[in-house]
Design a protein around this motif. Sequence first.
Motif, PDB file in Angstrom:
ATOM      1  N   ILE B  56      21.496 -16.868  22.100  1.00  0.00           N
ATOM      2  CA  ILE B  56      20.261 -16.104  22.034  1.00  0.00           C
ATOM      3  C   ILE B  56      20.604 -14.622  22.054  1.00  0.00           C
ATOM      4  N   MET B  57      19.899 -13.866  21.231  1.00  0.00           N
ATOM      5  CA  MET B  57      20.160 -12.415  21.177  1.00  0.00           C
ATOM      6  C   MET B  57      18.852 -11.671  21.339  1.00  0.00           C
ATOM      7  N   ARG B  58      18.957 -10.434  21.795  1.00  0.00           N
ATOM      8  CA  ARG B  58      17.752  -9.618  21.910  1.00  0.00           C
ATOM      9  C   ARG B  58      17.755  -8.591  20.795  1.00  0.00           C
ATOM     10  N   ALA B  59      16.565  -8.381  20.229  1.00  0.00           N
ATOM     11  CA  ALA B  59      16.452  -7.320  19.236  1.00  0.00           C
ATOM     12  C   ALA B  59      16.304  -6.023  19.997  1.00  0.00           C
ATOM     13  N   THR B  60      17.335  -5.195  19.991  1.00  0.00           N
ATOM     14  CA  THR B  60      17.208  -3.922  20.693  1.00  0.00           C
ATOM     15  C   THR B  60      17.700  -2.805  19.791  1.00  0.00           C
ATOM     16  N   ASP B  61      17.175  -1.645  20.047  1.00  0.00           N
ATOM     17  CA  ASP B  61      17.616  -0.473  19.327  1.00  0.00           C
ATOM     18  C   ASP B  61      17.891   0.596  20.372  1.00  0.00           C
ATOM     19  N   GLN B  62      19.190   0.771  20.671  1.00  0.00           N
ATOM     20  CA  GLN B  62      19.589   1.649  21.766  1.00  0.00           C
ATOM     21  C   GLN B  62      19.047   3.066  21.597  1.00  0.00           C
ATOM     22  N   SER B  63      19.139   3.611  20.380  1.00  0.00           N
ATOM     23  CA  SER B  63      18.757   5.012  20.219  1.00  0.00           C
ATOM     24  C   SER B  63      17.240   5.165  20.335  1.00  0.00           C
ATOM     25  N   LEU B  64      16.500   4.192  19.770  1.00  0.00           N
ATOM     26  CA  LEU B  64      15.042   4.268  19.887  1.00  0.00           C
ATOM     27  C   LEU B  64      14.625   4.121  21.337  1.00  0.00           C
ATOM     28  N   GLN B  65      15.333   3.215  22.041  1.00  0.00           N
ATOM     29  CA  GLN B  65      14.972   2.992  23.430  1.00  0.00           C
ATOM     30  C   GLN B  65      15.206   4.250  24.254  1.00  0.00           C
ATOM     31  N   SER B  66      16.341   4.929  24.024  1.00  0.00           N
ATOM     32  CA  SER B  66      16.580   6.113  24.831  1.00  0.00           C
ATOM     33  C   SER B  66      15.617   7.218  24.437  1.00  0.00           C
ATOM     34  N   ALA B  67      15.210   7.256  23.154  1.00  0.00           N
ATOM     35  CA  ALA B  67      14.191   8.240  22.748  1.00  0.00           C
ATOM     36  C   ALA B  67      12.874   7.957  23.458  1.00  0.00           C
ATOM     37  N   ALA B  68      12.539   6.649  23.589  1.00  0.00           N
ATOM     38  CA  ALA B  68      11.286   6.288  24.255  1.00  0.00           C
ATOM     39  C   ALA B  68      11.342   6.654  25.735  1.00  0.00           C
ATOM     40  N   LEU B  69      12.525   6.469  26.363  1.00  0.00           N
ATOM     41  CA  LEU B  69      12.665   6.840  27.770  1.00  0.00           C
ATOM     42  C   LEU B  69      12.495   8.349  27.936  1.00  0.00           C
ATOM     43  N   ASP B  70      13.127   9.117  27.040  1.00  0.00           N
ATOM     44  CA  ASP B  70      13.002  10.578  27.102  1.00  0.00           C
ATOM     45  C   ASP B  70      11.543  10.989  26.965  1.00  0.00           C
ATOM     46  N   ALA B  71      10.889  10.403  25.949  1.00  0.00           N
ATOM     47  CA  ALA B  71       9.498  10.771  25.685  1.00  0.00           C
ATOM     48  C   ALA B  71       8.628  10.445  26.884  1.00  0.00           C
ATOM     49  N   SER B  72       8.919   9.304  27.532  1.00  0.00           N
ATOM     50  CA  SER B  72       8.111   8.915  28.673  1.00  0.00           C
ATOM     51  C   SER B  72       8.340   9.860  29.853  1.00  0.00           C
ATOM     52  N   SER B  73       9.600  10.337  30.034  1.00  0.00           N
ATOM     53  CA  SER B  73       9.875  11.312  31.095  1.00  0.00           C
ATOM     54  C   SER B  73       9.123  12.602  30.861  1.00  0.00           C
ATOM     55  N   VAL B  74       9.236  13.094  29.631  1.00  0.00           N
ATOM     56  CA  VAL B  74       8.584  14.370  29.315  1.00  0.00           C
ATOM     57  C   VAL B  74       7.076  14.231  29.503  1.00  0.00           C
ATOM     58  N   ALA B  75       6.517  13.110  28.997  1.00  0.00           N
ATOM     59  CA  ALA B  75       5.069  12.922  29.088  1.00  0.00           C
ATOM     60  C   ALA B  75       4.617  12.859  30.536  1.00  0.00           C
ATOM     61  N   SER B  76       5.364  12.132  31.388  1.00  0.00           N
ATOM     62  CA  SER B  76       4.871  12.013  32.760  1.00  0.00           C
ATOM     63  C   SER B  76       5.073  13.312  33.534  1.00  0.00           C
ATOM     64  N   GLY B  77       6.140  14.074  33.211  1.00  0.00           N
ATOM     65  CA  GLY B  77       6.327  15.377  33.855  1.00  0.00           C
ATOM     66  C   GLY B  77       5.211  16.324  33.481  1.00  0.00           C
ATOM     67  N   ASP B  78       4.920  16.387  32.171  1.00  0.00           N
ATOM     68  CA  ASP B  78       3.858  17.281  31.700  1.00  0.00           C
ATOM     69  C   ASP B  78       2.499  16.865  32.250  1.00  0.00           C
ATOM     70  N   GLU B  79       2.317  15.551  32.357  1.00  0.00           N
ATOM     71  CA  GLU B  79       1.041  15.068  32.861  1.00  0.00           C
ATOM     72  C   GLU B  79       0.856  15.458  34.323  1.00  0.00           C
ATOM     73  N   ALA B  80       1.947  15.367  35.115  1.00  0.00           N
ATOM     74  CA  ALA B  80       1.858  15.745  36.532  1.00  0.00           C
ATOM     75  C   ALA B  80       1.471  17.212  36.662  1.00  0.00           C
ATOM     76  N   VAL B  81       2.116  18.068  35.830  1.00  0.00           N
ATOM     77  CA  VAL B  81       1.811  19.504  35.884  1.00  0.00           C
ATOM     78  C   VAL B  81       0.353  19.731  35.480  1.00  0.00           C
ATOM     79  N   SER B  82      -0.030  19.100  34.375  1.00  0.00           N
ATOM     80  CA  SER B  82      -1.372  19.329  33.847  1.00  0.00           C
ATOM     81  C   SER B  82      -2.445  18.870  34.833  1.00  0.00           C
ATOM     82  N   LYS B  83      -2.212  17.706  35.450  1.00  0.00           N
ATOM     83  CA  LYS B  83      -3.207  17.188  36.397  1.00  0.00           C
ATOM     84  C   LYS B  83      -3.357  18.098  37.615  1.00  0.00           C
ATOM     85  N   ALA B  84      -2.197  18.565  38.139  1.00  0.00           N
ATOM     86  CA  ALA B  84      -2.254  19.411  39.331  1.00  0.00           C
ATOM     87  C   ALA B  84      -2.920  20.738  39.012  1.00  0.00           C
ATOM     88  N   LEU B  85      -2.636  21.291  37.809  1.00  0.00           N
ATOM     89  CA  LEU B  85      -3.259  22.565  37.450  1.00  0.00           C
ATOM     90  C   LEU B  85      -4.764  22.390  37.245  1.00  0.00           C
TER      91      LEU B  85
END
Lengths: 414, 479
Positions: B56-85
């Motif tokens: 059994i194998m998993r369909a994974t795309d390492q570069s897309l996954q790390s891009a998604a992790l980055d995007a999620s970090s940036v989004a949640s950081g920006d969201e925290a700032v925006s909400k507090a402001l």
Amino acid sequence: MSIFGAMRTSVSGMNAQSTKLSVLSDNIANADTIGYKAASAQFKTMLINAGLAQYGSGSVDTRIRYGISQQGALMGASSATDLGIQGGGYFVVADANGAPHLTREGSFRLDANGYLVNAGGFRLMGVSANASDTVGFSGLSQMKVDFSGLMATPTTSGAFSANLPSDASSVIAADLPSANAATASWTSQSSVVVYDNLGSKVTLDVYLTKTGANSWEVAVYDQSTAGPSGFPYSSGPLTVESLQFDPTNGSLSAPVPGQLSIGIPNGRSMSLDVSGMTQLGAPYSVSSVSVDGNAPTPFSQLTIDTDGTVYAVYQNGARAKQGEIRLATVPSPDNLMPQAGNVYDVTSRSGDVLVGSAGQGAFGGLVSWALESSTVDIASELTDMIETQRAYSADSKAFQIATDMADVLVNLKV
Amino acid sequence: MTLQAAFRTARSALAANAFQTATVSRNISGADANGYARKIVLVEPSLSGPTKATRIMRATDQSLQSAALDASSVASGDEAVSKALDALQSIVGQASDGVSPSAMLSAFRTALLHAAAAPQDAAGLAAAVSRAGSLVASLNQASASIQEVRAQADQDMASSVSTINALLKSFDQTNHAAISGSASGQDVSDLLDRRDAILSDLAKEVSISTIIGSNGDMSIYTDSGVALYQGTPRAVSMEPTTTFAAGVTGNAVYIDGVAVTGPSATMAPRGGALSGLAQIRDTYTTTLQSQIDEVAVGLINAFSQQSAAGSVRTGLFTWSGGPSMPASGTQGVAASIGVDPSAQGNPAFLRDGGIGGDPNFVANATGSSSYSARLYDLLVSLDAQQSFSAPPLPAHLNVSDLAAQSQGWLEGARQTAADKSISANAILVQTNTALTNSSGVNIDDQMSKMLDLENSYQASAKMMAMVDSMYAALFSAVK
């Protein structure tokens, strides 16, 4: 005398056919026995001196042939210790008295004492983990797997590579981490977990500090000796090394080879490969880190490679070589003598035993999770059976005719 | 090849088929699960023909996954700032709502102007003093709110730290199980899914990068290179601060003994809720606090009293350090600024000077009730430029402009943060869509595979039935 000769001949024919039927029924009974090799009955003529005018009917003699060299089809099985041989060679197994036999029956299971025992009750033989390659038949011993305790391996080697930012500012000598002063400052930091002699985790702090253009210092400390705010550590650095980078491509130019020697507290001396480090105009990032060794971990299961190496796999994924299965063969496998329990014994006609590793020379590869099925083909056994039945009937017919003829002779006088 | 071999082949084909069918149903049930990667079954004929090994194998795309992790970090950081402001602005108020310090200041100025026009009108003076009271109340309130937001950010950071520790701990278990499973040849794809789901939760707290080792072992670093997990989880710690006031510095977050927030952090992660909250706690709120502190200092300065002998003391507005004057840059003045009690008791002090009861500071020497020079002086002084140290606002402004610009700065920061958050979310949605397309489950695809499987299962079953009838023919031949 030829009438009685004919009667004796047909009786020998019936005997031969019933022997063949025994062989066929044995084959059919073992059609699903793992590693069973089909036997066959061959006939040879026995002639009595005959003249030109007379035919002295002889008889038929039976020879049993064993297809021990035949490869049975490998079929999937349910355990890693179910082994099939794809190609030549036999497992060497020991009976209850320790005497070696050969077999193709590879459904081995680990017993309570750590022996690999097959369905026939025979123990698998092989060599220990560090045996030489040239072990003869007599040098084989019963394989024993130690799965009772915990296994820990101290770290002896590892690799660490990262990109160091070329645009970082240099730190003055007095503040370098190697000076272990409270004012120490560094450019980048990382930590690596290694294992000491007892398998305890030791965290090493790795400080990477720019000392000048293309020149960096790496200092490694034991994290457990860190002060309340890092520096100073209560004991000095485990190793300090100066790294030089090639300004034309950012790769490590010194030391050559790129190895750091780190004396792990209560552990071995570890050689850390840093040859993959680069210094480029990009932020600090770790690109790979790996260390060997492992914390104490209980046994999980066995895996067996195609070359016969037996590994114990521990729960944390560590593997330790437990020994090696060696295969044996003889020049004429078909002349081996079958014994109860699906094993074969060496005879004078089979020749001397040759021992070797699976997958080398005449020896086939080991296939884990597979068993060799019986070479019996039911369809051909059944057709042979029909043939045997007809031949037996024909023999009995000949006997009957001879009896009738003898009757005629006896009644001539009346 | 024997008939039995045909049987066995058909049987292993059925087994492989059943395995594939199970995988299809697993894919369909996991289609909506977080972190689920499509499972692919590899059916390979084995060396000897009849057996089929399935992997059994998993369909994974390492570069897309790390891009998604980055995007999620940036989004949640920006969201925290925006909400507090957003929260900060809704408490401190907007220029137009009439309750912000800036609006209160302009209302006070108008009341002072009316009082100056009719100095004999006691009610006008009282109104001006009362407006002054509302102004200081709004400054006090703003200062308290800012510190509340800081305290909230600090608490959120502490809970983010404990979330990170909990995630790393469960990552440790999953990672070990995955390594051990793959070492012994088990199907670890569900564990790898679980591991990816933990990574995506972790990326929301702090931006990460991952390294996969040769045996499937994964190490996690922050994007700035601090080790979070390598062999063992690294300690992440932060001492929460119980009470915040202007000038109190929150404690830094330490990962693996390295400070990752605060001014001394050289290896601060570039995204994630933790870094967003740290920006709120250590940058936005302190900047805003120093701005309203300067507004308070400016007010006290504008209304200071000077005696004939040249000594200076606080006037209408005073503070915890009064009657001495606060220097520009004094922290926490907005929290303690108040209206002098003597002026509250007798609003005429505003007209005549001498607030605090010291006769040396009385300006209206004759005691005339139509004396307005002092009130006009105060208006001039209120509108006069002063020197402030409230970066990023200009150094020379009058108090009203400072209050208005502070308001504008907050609004600007909020707007920028909201815009960043929106665009970060858009990128996150886009990368997640790309990731789902490449490694997620396409139901149509799975359905068509199911039909294929059904056909091949029927074919294998037919094969067995045929071999069986051949045997039957053979057996009937044996009489």
